[in-house]
Design a protein around this motif. Structure first.
Motif, PDB file in Angstrom:
ATOM      1  N   SER A 118      42.085  57.776   4.303  1.00  0.00           N
ATOM      2  CA  SER A 118      40.535  57.815   3.972  1.00  0.00           C
ATOM      3  C   SER A 118      40.132  57.598   2.609  1.00  0.00           C
ATOM      4  N   ALA A 119      38.630  56.457   2.227  1.00  0.00           N
ATOM      5  CA  ALA A 119      38.599  56.100   1.104  1.00  0.00           C
ATOM      6  C   ALA A 119      36.844  56.116   0.575  1.00  0.00           C
ATOM      7  N   PRO A 120      36.615  57.543   0.357  1.00  0.00           N
ATOM      8  CA  PRO A 120      35.038  57.849   0.364  1.00  0.00           C
ATOM      9  C   PRO A 120      34.221  56.955  -0.540  1.00  0.00           C
ATOM     10  N   MET A 121      32.373  56.588   0.344  1.00  0.00           N
ATOM     11  CA  MET A 121      31.578  55.733  -0.430  1.00  0.00           C
ATOM     12  C   MET A 121      32.593  54.413  -0.640  1.00  0.00           C
ATOM     13  N   MET A 122      33.578  54.117   0.292  1.00  0.00           N
ATOM     14  CA  MET A 122      33.498  52.451   0.445  1.00  0.00           C
ATOM     15  C   MET A 122      32.825  51.629   1.250  1.00  0.00           C
ATOM     16  N   ALA A 123      31.885  52.066   2.065  1.00  0.00           N
ATOM     17  CA  ALA A 123      31.804  51.528   3.441  1.00  0.00           C
ATOM     18  C   ALA A 123      30.645  49.854   2.377  1.00  0.00           C
ATOM     19  N   GLY A 124      30.374  49.742   1.868  1.00  0.00           N
ATOM     20  CA  GLY A 124      29.612  48.421   1.591  1.00  0.00           C
ATOM     21  C   GLY A 124      30.306  47.613   1.053  1.00  0.00           C
ATOM     22  N   ALA A 125      31.938  47.657   0.780  1.00  0.00           N
ATOM     23  CA  ALA A 125      33.081  47.502  -0.193  1.00  0.00           C
ATOM     24  C   ALA A 125      33.178  46.084   0.820  1.00  0.00           C
ATOM     25  N   GLU A 126      32.676  44.837   0.833  1.00  0.00           N
ATOM     26  CA  GLU A 126      33.270  43.692   2.221  1.00  0.00           C
ATOM     27  C   GLU A 126      34.487  43.423   1.931  1.00  0.00           C
ATOM     28  N   GLY A 127      34.955  43.419   3.321  1.00  0.00           N
ATOM     29  CA  GLY A 127      36.014  43.046   3.770  1.00  0.00           C
ATOM     30  C   GLY A 127      37.405  44.402   3.408  1.00  0.00           C
ATOM     31  N   PHE A 128      37.236  45.190   2.948  1.00  0.00           N
ATOM     32  CA  PHE A 128      37.353  46.610   2.312  1.00  0.00           C
ATOM     33  C   PHE A 128      38.387  47.682   4.232  1.00  0.00           C
ATOM     34  N   GLU A 129      39.585  46.987   4.353  1.00  0.00           N
ATOM     35  CA  GLU A 129      39.747  48.690   5.874  1.00  0.00           C
ATOM     36  C   GLU A 129      40.892  49.202   5.103  1.00  0.00           C
ATOM     37  N   PRO A 130      40.312  50.492   4.733  1.00  0.00           N
ATOM     38  CA  PRO A 130      41.912  51.556   4.359  1.00  0.00           C
ATOM     39  C   PRO A 130      42.395  50.920   5.902  1.00  0.00           C
ATOM     40  N   ALA A 131      43.140  50.993   6.489  1.00  0.00           N
ATOM     41  CA  ALA A 131      43.942  51.389   7.665  1.00  0.00           C
ATOM     42  C   ALA A 131      44.953  50.091   7.465  1.00  0.00           C
TER      43      ALA A 131
END
Ligand code: FES
Ligand SMILES: [Fe+2]
Length: 383
Positions: free
Chosen positions: A130-143
């Protein structure tokens, strides 16, 4: 191939210097001083030796259960060795994928690694959970993110990592050494006690000193020499494989006092001391009384951290009292402190402008072997 040249175009190693090192043992010389004191040589070692050889970082019994981890600074990369929930031991970078904060330090047990900076959280296999508060980072997929992995191999209980995905497996290359140390059953040993030293000199100086008994006549004249005479020491051929071995037979009459820690030792083996190196930085020694492991972490051309661990059969190590541990540490500290001048002195001496290459004694065959292994890896970058 990149050339690493001195100002004015002079290479760091001269062809005639290399030729003296490459000569057969009877005619060979030490590495030139630049091999130890020039920081550019260390940079090349980080790119070659420490990027492509198997580097020992731990003992498997130091991380026995799920979640157990230990952090190590391999030259060129801070890493963590962690045992997953599945019981598998893995090694990966411990540098956060966000803004390069180490996600773990020291050793311990963890359910996950939480980066202290912004709480990105990693599983024990290095995947980003998980990576908190990254919802607005386009194309960023923690998985899809994971800390870069290193290869890992356990040999005789020692944990090795390798940054080179193409490196040949280690164990087959150590078959010759494995046969020589078999009676000590290193697989079943455990760390009984540990002591640590900061060592402000080049790592190769310590490895060389560890792998020759010639200096028993000088540095250990009243301690080792009467028991393990330099003249009786011998070094077998290693076939160019990444290990060296030093046998130091003990004088007759000492074997009866030896405790029965290693029942496979026979006859004169019961009074010998042996030392071994797995190239580059694993050093260990063993006698009928036990074993010790020198854990080296180079920190630059001019520094390393040295931890000396006493290794004993796991049941013996587990039953030791505090006094026993203290006594074991005092013994290995005493040996090392006697060797410190044999490291500090040459380190100072190698900086002298008039210092050159010295001739090797046939009793320094392991140093000759180490020098060949070193040149095999760095020669093309330093000439
Ligand atoms: S640096 Fe690790 S979470 Fe930001
Ligand atoms: Fe010594």
């Amino acid at each position: 191939m990149t050339q690493t040249a001195r100002p004015g175009g002079r290479p760091i190693l001269m062809p005639d210097e290399v030729a003296r090192v490459r000569a057969p043992l009877e005619r060979s010389a030490t590495l030139p001083p630049a091999a130890y004191v020039d920081p550019r040589v260390y940079d090349v070692e980080v790119d070659t030796v420490f990027a492509r050889d198997w580097v020992c970082v731990a003992r498997a019994e130091q991380v026995p259960g799920p979640g157990d981890y230990v952090c190590v600074d391999v030259p060129g990369q801070p890493i963590v060795v962690a045992r997953g929930r599945d019981g598998v031991l893995r090694a990966f970078s411990r540098i956060c994928l966000h803004r390069a904060m180490p996600v773990a330090e020291g050793a311990g047990n963890a359910g996950r690694f939480v980066c202290p900076y912004h709480h990105w959280t990693y599983e024990l296999d290095g995947t980003l959970r998980s990576a908190p508060m990254m919802a607005g980072a386009e194309g960023f997929e923690p998985a899809r993110c994971r800390l870069p992995a290193l290869r890992l191999e356990v040999w005789q209980g020692f944990v090795f990592v390798n940054r080179d995905p193409e490196a040949a497996a280690l164990a087959p290359r150590l078959a010759g050494l494995e046969a020589l140390i078999r009676p000590y059953r290193f697989d079943g040993l455990a760390v009984a006690a540990t002591t640590e030293f900061d060592s402000p000199w080049n790592w190769k100086i310590l490895v060389e000193n560890f792998m020759e008994a010639y200096h028993h006549i000088g540095i250990h004249g009243t301690t080792f020499e009467p028991v393990y005479p330099a003249r009786d020491s011998s070094v077998p051929d290693n076939g160019g494989e990444p290990w060296t071995f030093l046998r130091m037979p003990g004088r007759a009459g000492t074997e009866d006092a030896a405790p029965a820690l290693f029942p496979d030792l026979e006859g004169a083996e019961r009074r010998q001391l042996v030392a071994a190196n797995v190239y580059p930085t694993l050093l260990f020694a063993a006698s009928a009384a036990g074993a010790f492991w020198y854990q080296l972490e180079p920190r630059g051309h001019d520094a390393m951290r040295l931890r000396i661990h006493v290794l004993l059969p796991a049941a013996v190590a587990g039953a030791m009292s505090e006094d026993d541990r203290h006594g074991a540490i005092e013994l290995v500290r005493g040996i090392h402190l006697e060797d410190v001048p044999a490291n500090e002195g040459p380190w100072r001496g190698l900086h002298g402008s008039m210092t050159g290459q010295g001739r090797l004694s046939p009793y320094e065959k392991a140093i000759w072997q180490l020098n060949q292994l070193w040149l095999d890896r760095v020669e093309a970058r330093l000439l």
